[in-house]
Design a protein around this motif. Structure first.
Motif, mmCIF file in Angstrom:
data_model
loop_
_atom_site.group_PDB
_atom_site.id
_atom_site.type_symbol
_atom_site.label_atom_id
_atom_site.label_comp_id
_atom_site.label_asym_id
_atom_site.label_seq_id
_atom_site.Cartn_x
_atom_site.Cartn_y
_atom_site.Cartn_z
ATOM 1 N N GLY A 20 0.577 -2.959 -11.206
ATOM 2 C CA GLY A 20 1.285 -3.763 -12.208
ATOM 3 C C GLY A 20 2.763 -3.884 -11.893
ATOM 4 N N ILE A 21 3.362 -2.794 -11.452
ATOM 5 C CA ILE A 21 4.778 -2.818 -11.066
ATOM 6 C C ILE A 21 4.984 -3.738 -9.872
ATOM 7 C CG2 ILE A 21 6.641 -1.413 -10.098
ATOM 8 C CD1 ILE A 21 5.539 0.913 -11.817
ATOM 9 N N ILE A 22 4.103 -3.644 -8.876
ATOM 10 C CA ILE A 22 4.200 -4.504 -7.696
ATOM 11 C C ILE A 22 4.042 -5.965 -8.092
ATOM 12 C CG2 ILE A 22 3.128 -5.094 -5.486
ATOM 13 C CD1 ILE A 22 4.625 -2.472 -5.395
ATOM 14 N N LEU A 23 3.075 -6.260 -8.975
ATOM 15 C CA LEU A 23 2.854 -7.631 -9.433
ATOM 16 C C LEU A 23 4.078 -8.160 -10.171
ATOM 17 C CD1 LEU A 23 0.902 -10.022 -9.773
ATOM 18 C CD2 LEU A 23 0.156 -8.944 -11.904
ATOM 19 N N PHE A 24 4.662 -7.337 -11.027
ATOM 20 C CA PHE A 24 5.849 -7.753 -11.770
ATOM 21 C C PHE A 24 7.016 -8.038 -10.829
ATOM 22 C CE2 PHE A 24 9.873 -6.604 -13.797
ATOM 23 C CZ PHE A 24 9.915 -7.585 -14.781
ATOM 24 N N LEU A 25 7.241 -7.168 -9.860
ATOM 25 C CA LEU A 25 8.364 -7.361 -8.937
ATOM 26 C C LEU A 25 8.183 -8.599 -8.071
ATOM 27 C CD1 LEU A 25 9.056 -3.702 -7.788
ATOM 28 C CD2 LEU A 25 10.408 -5.099 -9.358
ATOM 29 N N ALA A 81 -3.133 4.016 -10.605
ATOM 30 C CA ALA A 81 -3.150 2.910 -9.648
ATOM 31 C C ALA A 81 -2.899 1.586 -10.353
ATOM 32 C CB ALA A 81 -4.492 2.875 -8.919
ATOM 33 N N ALA A 82 -3.440 1.421 -11.562
ATOM 34 C CA ALA A 82 -3.240 0.170 -12.295
ATOM 35 C C ALA A 82 -1.761 -0.028 -12.627
ATOM 36 C CB ALA A 82 -4.071 0.171 -13.570
ATOM 37 N N GLU A 83 -1.103 1.042 -13.011
ATOM 38 C CA GLU A 83 0.330 0.952 -13.306
ATOM 39 C C GLU A 83 1.127 0.617 -12.043
ATOM 40 O OE1 GLU A 83 3.792 3.652 -15.437
ATOM 41 O OE2 GLU A 83 1.858 4.542 -14.955
ATOM 42 N N LYS A 97 0.835 -1.208 0.000
ATOM 43 C CA LYS A 97 0.000 0.000 0.000
ATOM 44 C C LYS A 97 0.869 1.258 0.000
ATOM 45 C CE LYS A 97 -4.394 -1.323 0.784
ATOM 46 N NZ LYS A 97 -5.519 -0.973 -0.001
ATOM 47 N N ASN A 98 1.943 1.256 0.803
ATOM 48 C CA ASN A 98 2.822 2.426 0.860
ATOM 49 C C ASN A 98 3.545 2.646 -0.463
ATOM 50 O OD1 ASN A 98 2.079 2.847 3.503
ATOM 51 N ND2 ASN A 98 3.817 1.721 4.340
ATOM 52 N N THR A 99 3.964 1.575 -1.106
ATOM 53 C CA THR A 99 4.640 1.706 -2.391
ATOM 54 C C THR A 99 3.691 2.219 -3.456
ATOM 55 O OG1 THR A 99 6.091 -0.128 -1.789
ATOM 56 C CG2 THR A 99 6.015 0.467 -4.097
ATOM 57 N N VAL A 100 2.468 1.706 -3.482
ATOM 58 C CA VAL A 100 1.482 2.174 -4.459
ATOM 59 C C VAL A 100 1.165 3.641 -4.231
ATOM 60 C CG1 VAL A 100 -0.927 1.925 -5.190
ATOM 61 C CG2 VAL A 100 0.517 -0.079 -4.929
ATOM 62 N N THR A 101 1.030 4.050 -2.983
ATOM 63 C CA THR A 101 0.768 5.457 -2.676
ATOM 64 C C THR A 101 1.910 6.341 -3.162
ATOM 65 O OG1 THR A 101 -0.507 4.804 -0.741
ATOM 66 C CG2 THR A 101 0.231 7.081 -0.829
#
Length: 62
Positions: free
Chosen positions: A42-47, A37-39, A24-28
């Motif tokens: 997506g970055i979190i999912l890829f990592l 938010a989708a991007e 949540k903190n990284t997405v924020t």
């Protein structure tokens, strides 16, 4: 059987902690820099996928 249940419970607990804390903190932080938010998710999912795949490769080699 007890060890499997313990591993599942600990895994779910860790997943919930990861979702509420660092993810949540990284997405924020990514959204503050102008990304959607989708991007960000997506970055979190890829990592996390890359990390899981590398752990799988290391486990199969060992």
């Amino acid at each position: 059987m007890v060890l499997i249940l313990l591993a599942v419970v600990l895994g779910l607990g860790l997943l919930i902690w990861l979702w509420k804390g660092p993810v949540k903190n990284t997405v924020t932080a990514i959204k503050r820099n102008g990304s959607s938010a989708a991007e960000a998710y997506g970055i979190i999912l890829f990592l996390t996928s890359a990390m899981g795949f590398s752990i799988y490769l290391i486990a199969t080699i060992l």
